[in-house]
Every structure is written in structure tokens, then in C-alpha cells.
Design a protein around this motif. Sequence first.
Motif, PDB file in Angstrom:
ATOM      1  N   GLU A 109       0.823  -1.209   0.000  1.00 36.32           N
ATOM      2  CA  GLU A 109       0.000   0.000   0.000  1.00 36.32           C
ATOM      3  C   GLU A 109       0.858   1.260   0.000  1.00 36.32           C
ATOM      4  O   GLU A 109       0.598   2.207  -0.738  1.00 36.32           O
ATOM      5  CB  GLU A 109      -0.938  -0.009   1.214  1.00 36.32           C
ATOM      6  N   ASP A 110       1.897   1.286   0.844  1.00 34.99           N
ATOM      7  CA  ASP A 110       2.762   2.466   0.899  1.00 34.99           C
ATOM      8  C   ASP A 110       3.522   2.658  -0.407  1.00 34.99           C
ATOM      9  O   ASP A 110       3.637   3.780  -0.913  1.00 34.99           O
ATOM     10  CB  ASP A 110       3.757   2.329   2.053  1.00 34.99           C
ATOM     11  N   ALA A 111       4.030   1.558  -0.969  1.00 35.98           N
ATOM     12  CA  ALA A 111       4.778   1.664  -2.216  1.00 35.98           C
ATOM     13  C   ALA A 111       3.887   2.128  -3.357  1.00 35.98           C
ATOM     14  O   ALA A 111       4.293   2.948  -4.186  1.00 35.98           O
ATOM     15  CB  ALA A 111       5.430   0.329  -2.554  1.00 35.98           C
ATOM     16  N   ALA A 112       2.664   1.606  -3.426  1.00 33.17           N
ATOM     17  CA  ALA A 112       1.737   1.996  -4.490  1.00 33.17           C
ATOM     18  C   ALA A 112       1.392   3.479  -4.402  1.00 33.17           C
ATOM     19  O   ALA A 112       1.234   4.157  -5.419  1.00 33.17           O
ATOM     20  CB  ALA A 112       0.476   1.154  -4.412  1.00 33.17           C
ATOM     21  N   LYS A 113       1.291   3.984  -3.174  1.00 34.68           N
ATOM     22  CA  LYS A 113       0.927   5.389  -2.979  1.00 34.68           C
ATOM     23  C   LYS A 113       2.069   6.323  -3.368  1.00 34.68           C
ATOM     24  O   LYS A 113       1.838   7.407  -3.920  1.00 34.68           O
ATOM     25  CB  LYS A 113       0.555   5.609  -1.505  1.00 34.68           C
ATOM     26  N   ASN A 114       3.301   5.911  -3.120  1.00 36.27           N
ATOM     27  CA  ASN A 114       4.446   6.795  -3.325  1.00 36.27           C
ATOM     28  C   ASN A 114       5.181   6.573  -4.637  1.00 36.27           C
ATOM     29  O   ASN A 114       6.076   7.349  -4.992  1.00 36.27           O
ATOM     30  CB  ASN A 114       5.439   6.620  -2.168  1.00 36.27           C
ATOM     31  N   TRP A 115       4.841   5.522  -5.363  1.00 36.09           N
ATOM     32  CA  TRP A 115       5.550   5.210  -6.611  1.00 36.09           C
ATOM     33  C   TRP A 115       5.189   6.219  -7.686  1.00 36.09           C
ATOM     34  O   TRP A 115       4.012   6.446  -7.991  1.00 36.09           O
ATOM     35  CB  TRP A 115       5.186   3.791  -7.060  1.00 36.09           C
ATOM     36  N   LYS A 116       6.188   6.851  -8.299  1.00 38.74           N
ATOM     37  CA  LYS A 116       5.976   7.859  -9.344  1.00 38.74           C
ATOM     38  C   LYS A 116       6.814   7.518 -10.571  1.00 38.74           C
ATOM     39  O   LYS A 116       7.802   8.196 -10.879  1.00 38.74           O
ATOM     40  CB  LYS A 116       6.322   9.255  -8.817  1.00 38.74           C
ATOM     41  N   PRO A 117       6.432   6.471 -11.270  1.00 37.85           N
ATOM     42  CA  PRO A 117       7.241   6.053 -12.422  1.00 37.85           C
ATOM     43  C   PRO A 117       7.156   6.999 -13.599  1.00 37.85           C
ATOM     44  O   PRO A 117       7.991   6.948 -14.500  1.00 37.85           O
ATOM     45  CB  PRO A 117       6.644   4.688 -12.776  1.00 37.85           C
ATOM     46  N   GLY A 118       6.157   7.882 -13.627  1.00 36.99           N
ATOM     47  CA  GLY A 118       6.011   8.789 -14.759  1.00 36.99           C
ATOM     48  C   GLY A 118       7.086   9.848 -14.815  1.00 36.99           C
ATOM     49  O   GLY A 118       7.219  10.559 -15.814  1.00 36.99           O
ATOM     50  N   ALA A 119       7.888   9.996 -13.744  1.00 39.66           N
ATOM     51  CA  ALA A 119       8.917  11.032 -13.723  1.00 39.66           C
ATOM     52  C   ALA A 119      10.057  10.732 -14.677  1.00 39.66           C
ATOM     53  O   ALA A 119      10.769  11.632 -15.106  1.00 39.66           O
ATOM     54  CB  ALA A 119       9.461  11.195 -12.305  1.00 39.66           C
ATOM     55  N   ALA A 120      10.245   9.456 -15.028  1.00 39.96           N
ATOM     56  CA  ALA A 120      11.345   9.086 -15.920  1.00 39.96           C
ATOM     57  C   ALA A 120      11.080   7.700 -16.487  1.00 39.96           C
ATOM     58  O   ALA A 120      10.269   6.939 -15.949  1.00 39.96           O
ATOM     59  CB  ALA A 120      12.675   9.110 -15.168  1.00 39.96           C
TER      60      ALA A 120
END
Length: 585
Positions: free
Chosen positions: A60-71
Motif C-alpha cells: 500500500e505504501d509503495a503503491a501510494k508513493n511510486w511515481k514512475p512517470g517522472a522518468a
Amino acid sequence: MPDSGEIREVRASQGVDSQVRVFGVPPADKASPTDIVDGFLEAMTSDDPQLQTARKYLTEDAAKNWKPGAAVTVLSAGIDRFSVQGEKDPAGPRFKMTGKMLATVDERSAYQPDTTGGRYEEFLQLVQENKQWRIATPPKSLVLSESDFQRIYMPVNKYYFAGGTLVADPVYVRQRSDPDSRMDPTTQTVQSLLAGPSKWLGPVVSSSFPAGTELREGTKSLAYDGQNTLRVPLNKAADDVAQPQCQKMATQLMFTVKDLTASRLDRVEVLREDRSSLCSVTEAGAAGIAHRVPSPDHQYYVDADHRLVRMKLDVNSEDQQYRPEPVPGPLNPPGAAGAPAFKVGSAAVSYDEKRAAVVSEDGHALHLVSLTTAGPMPQPVLTGKGAKPNGLTTPSWDAAGDLWVADQDPQNAALYRVPAGAAAAQKIDVAGLDGGRITALKASPDGVRIALLVQKDNRKRLYIGRIERPGGGKTDQPGAVSVRELRPAAPQMADVTALSWAPRGRLLVVGRESGGVVQARYMLADGSMVAASLPGAAGLVAVAATEDERKPVVAASQDDGIVWLPPGAQWRTVAAGGKAPVYPG
């Protein structure tokens, strides 16, 4: 369907098909750690921009903080993964992801080829959450194979100003619309335009949009109305700009968007935050503001007698007897007959077609001559240290009226610039050559980039350099012009033999890949390859294109002399025995 044969594993990255849409599959109940990792890697290749399915494989924490669109990390092939038995965290299995690096796409959507030949490496740590295995440490960026990247992303140009001229800045955006936010490619590209130029191009271009300009809050999709008008609502940062600045903003939008749509775009209107009209510009008006180089009247080449000649190419003409004529001026004085007094080895013609820069047939001297008035042959503006075949390269003009040429002499290799209206050449500092020798060059029509073919260790590689001029505070010395940050322009090519700038900031490159055959391909200036290639490139030793896409590609063939390729047609021979074809520039 075949009913016999061997069994083979099928990966999502085996091929590219723009018509295929890939959807991730959510994790199964009680899935094993290996299945979780494999499912996550497959879900990263889906056409869902928000990667909602891929997030279901994360804690849950990883899904909330994951921002793969940055690169985006682009690998030349698929990801290899294998289990690493809990080296650091005994809480659960740990997997290592590896692959051969090809490129990265940064937070401004700019593509950067990887030239180190390095390996990608990251670790996925799994833990149990609600009695299900989940990934606690996802990759820092979206990781895709080259084929998946080409399927999901597409190249587009956004445009900025440099000295009053529009400059193409290539970036990559997702091809598919987001079904939830309706983030279509047009809206993505406009957002990227507003965010500013890529880091590499930033030092030499500027945006007309005020700092902090964004799309009006709540704008999810930009659409066209029945009058082929695109209306772009902006936030308060742009509410009070003056009309001239606003029209430059609209011009940037016009050129950025019009290549993205199959429908006609006649007008762009910029709206304030309250949706009232701030300004608008038509296609014709934008063309005037953009100050693009003019469409050429002639194509030029050197004939079998080493004479510079020109001809008009009418692609619609039924008459296939093209009639070259010697260029006017000192190169071909009135009444002269027989062999020319000055033998031309190569030449470049200014964009206004009033001057030519010619290198002598022995490659030793560079002269600037008029194409409008007669007179004696002027003295050379540059005398090279070497001689043919290591003499001066074919020169090239830029939009600012400056002339560029390189001396190929191994003992005195250097790049020179003859400023507009000047009579003396200036030696130019090129950062990053590292002992390489420039053997060919071509300045871009916008005047902020230069393509350099560099020979080092018996290999020729193509690079793009950024031309930094005084006035921006970016040069090392006041008043100095320099070339900075060389970047590979054709990393896939093992050998490049000819090059030219082409429409929309692209390069037309003749060369071959390792183990392949000679081919001519369009490439973006960021080093990524565009799928379009020219037929029958074998035997081409020189090539020339122009910003006007209605004009044919012109080339020199070892067997046929000067040939040209009209849009949608096949090669035609227009001048047997000719060489060194050029368009103005």
C-alpha cells in the motif's frame, strides 16, 4: 494455427504493433513471489498511463508513493530477473532486475541515449501484506524494453525561440489517452511545452510563456472546434501578457500541435483563466512570427567539370530533361567557355541564395563568392593546413548567416566559423571531441545545433553539438561562440557516410548498423531513431534535404550521379556525373 513445433516462451516485448493494446493482469490470490514479480514486470508494459494494475503488485505504501512517470529507463531487450536469497532483508524474497541500457527519458520527456554500454540493475524486495506477497521497493522509474517503449511512446516536437527563430525540441509522450483523465497526446505535449525546454537545449532557447504558466486547473483535454481552432486555457500567470508576447506564445502552440493531428489546424486561441480570449494566431500569421528559413528556389551540385551549377526541380513536371545552369557570378563569368578557371570541390549556398561558399577542388582554400554580381574571384577567407582528402570539409551556412567549415588535417584539425559579413575565419572551441577529428558537418537551419561527423580510432560517429553564442551568459568567454555538450545522434549506426538536416528538426543519415547494410534513415536530433527510411540507399555517398517537405531528397550516387526522391515516389536520375548535392544552408 500450427499444430506442431517446439515450445517457446513469449514475452510482451517481442515486437512492436501500434494497433495492439496491452492490459495488465492483476495478481492472483496467494500468488508466489516469482509470479508477483513477473506479473508486475508485464503490467509495467501496459497502455494504462497511471499503471493502476501494476500498483496492485505493490504494498500500500509503495503503491501510494511510486511515481514512475517522472522518468523512463529504456533497455535494448527485455528485463532479466532472478532471485537473490535475502541478502539484506530476511523478511521476504529479493529479486534482481538487469538489462542492457539503451536510453533514458527524463522528467521533461527528453530522450538521452546511453553511450556507456552499461547495465541496468535494480532490486525488488518482497514482503507479505495481508498474507499476500507484494513488492515493497519498486523501480525508481518506468522500465521498458525498446520495443515496448516504441509501442507506448511516440516522438513529438515542441518549439521554442532562439534569436527570433523557432527551434524544434524533440520529446516523447504516450500514444494512448488515459480513460480516466483523458490525457491525450496533444494535451501531454502542450503541458510539456509549458514546462519548458529540455535541459540540453535550454541554454540556447527561450519560451514566450511567463514563468509558472500552466493549463487552467481542471483542463483535462484540449479539443478542436468546427472551425479548426484549438483553444488553450491558461492559468493566471499568463493573464496580463502583451499582445506581441501572446502571439509568440500562440505561435509556439501552433507549431507544437499541428504535427500531432491528422485534421487541419487553422488557428490557435489563447484563453485567460476566466476563459476570455487573450489573443489568437492563424497558421499564416504563425509562419510569419516563426521566421523559418525560406523554401529554396534551386538545388545545387558540382558537375563533372568541377563547376557549381543549379537547377529547379519540378516534381510535378512531365518533362524529365532537367537543365542545369552554371551559377552566375565570379565562378562562371559571362562569355567564359571550356573548363572553369576555378575548380569547385564542394560548396554551400546561403539561405537567400545570394552567396556561395566554395572549397577548391584540392580541398585547400575556402572562398566566399557572390551569386548575384560579377567580378573577380575573391581571395580565400580560410586556407586549410591539409589537402585532399584531408582538406576542408563541405561548408555549411546557418540561419544567422554564419558559415561553418572544418579542417580535416590530422595535425591541425579544427572547426572554423566565418561570421556573417566578416572576412576572417574564427577557430571554434568544441567541448568533448576528445581527440576526434571532424570530417563532415552540417549546421541546423535554426542555427542552434550543428551535426558533426567525428573520426576517432578509425571509426566515424555522428554527434550533435549545441551552438552557444554571446548574449545569453552561457559562453566561457565574453563574445565567444562555442560548441558544447556533444551528444550521439546515431548511436545505432556503426558507420555513417552522409548526413543532412531534414524537416521538423530531424536528421537524414546514410550509414549502416553493425552487421547490416547501408541504409538512409530519418533520426531525431536526440539520437532516437525514427522508423521512416528511404528506399534503395545503397551507393549513396552524399544526401541533401530541406525544411520544405514538398521538395525532393537529393543525393549523389556512385553509379548514377545526382538523383532525387520526390515524396511518395522512387529515385530518379537527374544529372549523370554530378556530385556534392546541396540545398541552400
